[in-house]
Motif scaffolding. Structure first.
Motif, short mmCIF file in Angstrom:
data_model
loop_
_atom_site.label_atom_id
_atom_site.label_comp_id
_atom_site.label_asym_id
_atom_site.label_seq_id
_atom_site.Cartn_x
_atom_site.Cartn_y
_atom_site.Cartn_z
N UNK A 148 3.69 4.61 -0.82
CA UNK A 148 3.64 4.96 0.60
C UNK A 148 4.14 3.84 1.51
N UNK A 149 4.20 2.61 1.02
CA UNK A 149 4.66 1.48 1.84
C UNK A 149 6.17 1.32 1.83
N UNK A 150 6.77 1.26 0.63
CA UNK A 150 8.20 0.95 0.55
C UNK A 150 9.05 2.10 0.02
N UNK A 151 8.41 3.22 -0.34
CA UNK A 151 9.11 4.41 -0.85
C UNK A 151 9.70 4.21 -2.25
N UNK A 152 9.29 3.17 -2.96
CA UNK A 152 9.77 2.94 -4.32
C UNK A 152 9.26 4.00 -5.28
N UNK A 193 2.78 -0.84 -7.28
CA UNK A 193 4.20 -0.77 -6.97
C UNK A 193 4.89 -2.04 -7.47
N UNK A 194 5.95 -1.86 -8.27
CA UNK A 194 6.71 -3.00 -8.78
C UNK A 194 7.63 -3.60 -7.72
N UNK A 195 7.90 -2.84 -6.66
CA UNK A 195 8.80 -3.29 -5.61
C UNK A 195 8.08 -4.18 -4.61
N UNK A 196 6.97 -3.68 -4.04
CA UNK A 196 6.31 -4.43 -2.97
C UNK A 196 4.91 -4.92 -3.35
N UNK A 197 4.39 -4.46 -4.51
CA UNK A 197 3.07 -4.92 -4.94
C UNK A 197 1.90 -4.11 -4.43
N UNK A 198 2.16 -3.00 -3.70
CA UNK A 198 1.09 -2.17 -3.16
C UNK A 198 0.24 -1.62 -4.28
N UNK A 199 -1.08 -1.56 -4.07
CA UNK A 199 -2.03 -0.95 -5.01
C UNK A 199 -2.93 -0.01 -4.25
N UNK A 200 -3.22 1.15 -4.82
CA UNK A 200 -4.14 2.10 -4.14
C UNK A 200 -5.57 1.58 -4.14
#
Length: 55
Positions: free
Chosen positions: A35-39, A48-55
């Protein structure tokens, strides 16, 4: 644990156009979308491997 004060605060924010739901993965066919970077990631992804976001 949610309290009555949390409900009032959530209603206040919602009335002013803010999103009060917990962010989570979005689905795109057979992939998860950040939801942050659309990866896009496989369904078994936990972060997320792109921005590191975790739920």
């Amino acid at each position: 644990m949610a309290t009555a004060n949390d409900d009032v605060f959530d209603e206040f924010l919602t009335d002013r156009g803010h999103d009060v739901e917990e962010p989570s993965w979005e689905r795109d066919y057979n992939k998860k979308r950040c939801p942050d970077c659309e990866g896009l990631h496989d369904l078994d992804a936990t972060a997320c491997r792109v921005c590191g976001w975790e739920p």
